[in-house]
Design a protein around this motif. Structure first.
Motif, short mmCIF file in Angstrom:
data_model
loop_
_atom_site.label_atom_id
_atom_site.label_comp_id
_atom_site.label_asym_id
_atom_site.label_seq_id
_atom_site.Cartn_x
_atom_site.Cartn_y
_atom_site.Cartn_z
N ASP A 1 7.03 5.02 5.67
CA ASP A 1 6.33 3.92 5.02
C ASP A 1 5.78 2.99 6.09
O ASP A 1 6.16 3.06 7.26
CB ASP A 1 7.30 3.12 4.13
CG ASP A 1 7.68 3.89 2.87
OD1 ASP A 1 6.77 4.13 2.06
OD2 ASP A 1 8.85 4.23 2.72
N ASN B 1 -1.12 7.07 2.54
CA ASN B 1 -0.67 5.68 2.56
C ASN B 1 -1.11 4.99 3.85
O ASN B 1 -1.57 3.84 3.84
CB ASN B 1 0.85 5.64 2.43
CG ASN B 1 1.39 4.23 2.24
OD1 ASN B 1 0.90 3.49 1.40
ND2 ASN B 1 2.38 3.87 3.02
N ASN C 1 5.89 -1.00 -5.45
CA ASN C 1 4.46 -0.83 -5.69
C ASN C 1 4.02 -1.58 -6.95
O ASN C 1 2.94 -2.18 -6.98
CB ASN C 1 4.12 0.65 -5.82
CG ASN C 1 4.26 1.40 -4.50
OD1 ASN C 1 4.27 0.78 -3.44
ND2 ASN C 1 4.38 2.71 -4.57
N ASN D 1 -0.12 0.51 -3.80
CA ASN D 1 0.72 1.61 -3.33
C ASN D 1 1.11 1.35 -1.88
O ASN D 1 0.57 1.96 -0.95
CB ASN D 1 0.00 2.95 -3.46
CG ASN D 1 -0.17 3.35 -4.91
OD1 ASN D 1 0.68 3.07 -5.73
ND2 ASN D 1 -1.27 3.99 -5.21
N VAL E 1 5.57 4.74 0.06
CA VAL E 1 5.38 6.15 -0.30
C VAL E 1 6.37 6.54 -1.38
O VAL E 1 7.57 6.29 -1.26
CB VAL E 1 5.56 7.06 0.94
CG1 VAL E 1 5.47 8.52 0.54
CG2 VAL E 1 4.51 6.73 1.99
#
Length: 457
Positions: free
Chosen positions: A38, A72, A213, A219, A222
């Protein structure tokens, strides 16, 4: 505030550079490709200018999880102001790195190529071949030896704009000692009334990243069915009803026997998050039942004296009865969190997420409140009259007065003649009485006993 993102394929040293720039070991570093999955964000000061530094997951397409990580990362790069594309200087340039760099250059924002792991003269000679990429801004560094960083910092400083009004708004450090004023009241630690720190915790695959999110309406984390997708804590902030709320999505926890490899680091990171949070969201999977591990995670929250909201996620696909679930959680599984509100929602659809945001604001007010001393003493006096204090070996036990000596969470001092004689059951009785009269939903209440003139340790 402007942002700088570190982008590159797995294992090129992005997290190591991230830690160097912020001057702390926050991002997990290891030789395992895909350690960072992430984005991880921290505020930094570069050449006297403030910015947000973003560590991103590696750009790879080897499986479904890595493809989600790549998407992402590229999404975050589009919204960043400055891009640092990192490569491994131990390797020769290849077409994949060149294609990824060109994709980022098309974003039309300041971009530099950072060639890492230049630890020797031989490495330096090889690294010059990256000049074939045709990018003007190229820096040769070694994060392990901290070389070549000054030139990179200078370039970043030249691209960052001076912005006014960027004073940092963090919680002040605790006062070294509690001090009384002439009224016998205490000076509280300073708390930023406009900043709320919220940790999101729970076991693996309960939907913590989906909840993050939904809360930030982007978003940012992840999401995958693969257990253990989140390893680094993921920080994101929003402004809601004039309050800045900083969310930290932590790695899902497993039973101790099943924790291995990188997840051992994740467990330590979760503990650190709870140490610095004010409110915890305990996320449970309403479609998968509850177990002993949920209770252990709840125990971690209780240990750190945080405000807590129990979140029943995936409620839209659950057939549980809400009242029965509340009874099970409050009176059987989480007796020590009986004061915690329970909210059912669906992170995936976003249903009832606003209810959760409103509840966070309510808990923060409860967590940081100062109870008027006069009202506090009225209640304690009434409680002791209704149920007199038990004697201590035949001697009278008295509470002279009560005063709140700190907040976040609320802490009450009972000034007594025999402070060690107060039984825990009577203390619990007083806590329950206080909860009935004051706004203490979702927050722990600490009661300390002391003699007149005694300072708290």
């Amino acid at each position: 505030m402007q942002s700088i993102i570190l982008v590159g394929r797995p294992n090129v040293g992005k997290s190591s550079l991230f830690n160097k720039i912020i001057r702390a070991r926050v991002a997990i570093t290891s030789d395992i490709a895909g350690t960072t999955r992430d984005t991880n964000t921290r505020e930094v000061n570069v050449c006297g200018k403030k910015a947000l530094l973003i560590d991103s997951g590696g750009l790879d397409e080897s499986d479904e999880l890595f493809r989600a990580v790549k998407q992402n990362t590229l999404t975050r790069a589009k919204s960043a102001d400055i891009v640092l594309y990192m490569v491994d200087g131990k390797n020769y340039p290849d077409d994949e790195d060149k294609a990824l760099l060109y994709e980022l250059l098309r974003l039309k924002k300041p971009t530099a190529l950072v060639v890492n792991k230049i630890d020797s003269q031989k490495d330096e000679q090889r690294a010059f071949e990256f000049a074939s990429f045709g990018i003007k801004e190229i820096f040769f560094i070694s994060t392990s030896h901290a070389t070549g960083l000054d030139a990179l910092y200078a370039w970043l400083g030249s691209k960052l704009k001076d912005e006014a009004g960027q004073e940092e708004e963090n919680l002040e450090d605790f006062l070294e000692n509690f001090e009384e004023n002439e009224f016998g009241e205490f000076k509280f630690k300073e708390i930023n009334p406009n900043l709320i720190k919220v940790g999101i915790v729970g076991r693996v695959n309960v939907g913590k990243s989906s909840l993050l999110n939904a809360l930030v309406k982007e978003n940012r984390s992840v999401v995958s069915d693969i257990a253990g997708t989140t390893i680094d804590p993921v920080n994101e902030s929003i402004v809601y009803k004039d309050k800045s709320i900083e969310f930290i999505d932590t790695a899902g926890l497993r039973k101790r026997g099943k924790i291995s490899g990188l997840e051992k680091f994740a467990l330590n990171r979760t503990e650190k998050v709870l140490e610095n949070a004010q409110i915890a969201l305990l996320v449970l999977d309403a479609n998968d039942g509850f177990n002993e591990l949920d209770e252990r995670i709840a125990g971690l929250i209780s240990k750190h004296y945080l405000g807590v909201i129990i979140v029943l996620n995936k409620w839209d696909i659950s057939d549980l009865d809400f009242d029965k679930v509340c009874k099970e959680l409050k009176f059987e599984r989480f007796k020590f969190l009986a004061h915690a509100p329970i909210i059912s929602l669906s992170a995936l659809s976003g249903k009832r997420v606003n209810v959760l945001l409103d509840k966070i604001l309510e808990l923060f007010n409860n967590f940081t409140q100062k109870i008027p001393t006069a009202k506090l003493n009225e209640l304690v006096s009434a409680a002791t009259k209704a149920h007199p204090l038990p004697h201590d070996k035949g001697k009278l036990v008295k509470i002279y007065y009560a005063v709140q000596y700190d907040a976040a969470p609320p802490k009450i001092a009972l000034i007594m003649n025999r402070p060690k004689a107060l039984h825990f059951s009577y203390k619990r009785y007083l806590i329950n009485a206080l909860r009935k009269d004051f706004a203490l939903d979702g927050v722990p209440l600490i009661i300390a006993t002391r003699k007149r003139g005694q300072k708290d340790e």
